[in-house]
Design an enzyme around this catalytic site. Structure first.
Site, mmCIF file in Angstrom:
data_model
loop_
_atom_site.group_PDB
_atom_site.id
_atom_site.type_symbol
_atom_site.label_atom_id
_atom_site.label_comp_id
_atom_site.label_asym_id
_atom_site.label_seq_id
_atom_site.Cartn_x
_atom_site.Cartn_y
_atom_site.Cartn_z
ATOM 1 C CB THR A 54 18.658 -87.367 62.951
ATOM 2 O OG1 THR A 54 18.106 -86.728 61.795
ATOM 3 C CG2 THR A 54 18.459 -88.856 62.816
ATOM 4 C CB THR A 55 21.051 -83.447 63.138
ATOM 5 O OG1 THR A 55 21.663 -84.727 62.983
ATOM 6 C CG2 THR A 55 22.074 -82.462 63.668
#
Length: 281
Positions: A54-55
């Site tokens: 994800t991030t």
């Protein structure tokens, strides 16, 4: 396996033939089936459930650049892994963070590392930071076929530009489109919230320590609003991976350093759950 008693011990002719300084070009010429973008995927119906990273966030400061990522991988609405590593050194002066299909992303990073090492061995010098960013763009474009089937890889690349004596950040889209980001950048599912956090807190005169704290704050805010992003896990002692690249090269914060920064952020969030706030005017 039967021993090859007739081998002369010499490398195959492919390794002795002069050619491009690109390992990807070498592979495309002699074993194209090994390139990820040349694979033929079996027909599938519906969304493919594979772990996704994800991030990833990055921020520059006068002496360099910081690249960091959370540790969560998700598969649909499930947490597939709590301690995945998404930030890797590309070479001595650069690093790459990955978001998207985790398995393909890690494979792309390994090929990218090999590409830069191969160039340095053949040419006897390092590729410029601009050149490294372009090579990564080409590799992402080569994955376009799989990206169109839902297996996208979207990295964030950062490094110290030896020629310009400054830290630089590059972001990409799934087609390999490259953009240089000034100040800060984020990619992945929680990037919307991380970018908003950094937009309010970023200043051009940040110290290295402040830049590190900034990216950890941004990852916390991303995890606060995005279920696919993992926050600091104190119980399991899992903290974001934070790397710093300066004129002295690539450095990854130790577990103790990452723990200290994360715990200080968590401590302040007990009083201010929404985190530090910028001045109204």
């Amino acid at each position: 396996m039967e021993a090859n008693t007739r081998s002369t011990g010499r490398l195959p002719a492919a390794f002795l033939t002069p050619g491009s300084s690109s390992f990807m070009d070498f592979l495309a010429e002699h074993s194209p089936e090994l390139l990820p973008g040349r694979r033929t995927l079996p027909p599938v119906q519906g969304a493919i459930e594979v772990p996704h990273g994800t991030t990833i966030v990055a921020a520059s400061f006068p002496g360099g650049v910081v690249l960091a990522g959370d540790r969560r991988a998700t598969m649909g609405n499930m947490i597939a892994q709590r301690d995945i590593e998404k930030v890797f050194p590309a070479d001595e002066y650069s690093a790459v963070g990955i978001a998207g299909t985790a398995g393909l992303a890690v494979e792309m990073v390994r090929l990218f590392q090999l590409e830069l090492e191969h160039f340095e061995k053949v040419e006897g010098t390092q590729l410029s930071l601009e050149g490294k960013a372009n090579r990564l763009s080409t590799m992402i474009r080569g994955n376009l076929g799989m990206a169109m089937q839902g297996l996208a890889v979207v990295p964030l690349f950062a490094g110290w530009d030896v020629d310009r004596q400054k830290g630089r950040i590059f972001s990409y889209d799934v087609t390999g489109g490259r953009s240089e980001e000034h100040g800060y950048a984020a990619t992945g599912s929680g990037s919307l919230f991380a970018r908003g956090s950094m937009k309010k807190l970023y200043r051009e005169d940040l110290s290295e320590r402040q830049a590190v704290t900034l990216v950890v704050q941004a990852l916390y805010d991303a995890a606060d609003d995005d279920s696919a992003t993992g926050g600091p896990d104190v119980a399991r002692r899992i903290y974001p991976i934070v790397t710093v690249i300066t004129e002295d090269g690539y450095r990854r914060l130790t577990e103790t350093e990452a723990s200290d920064v994360s715990r200080s952020v968590l401590e302040r969030r007990l009083d201010q759950p929404d985190g530090p706030r910028a001045e109204l005017l």
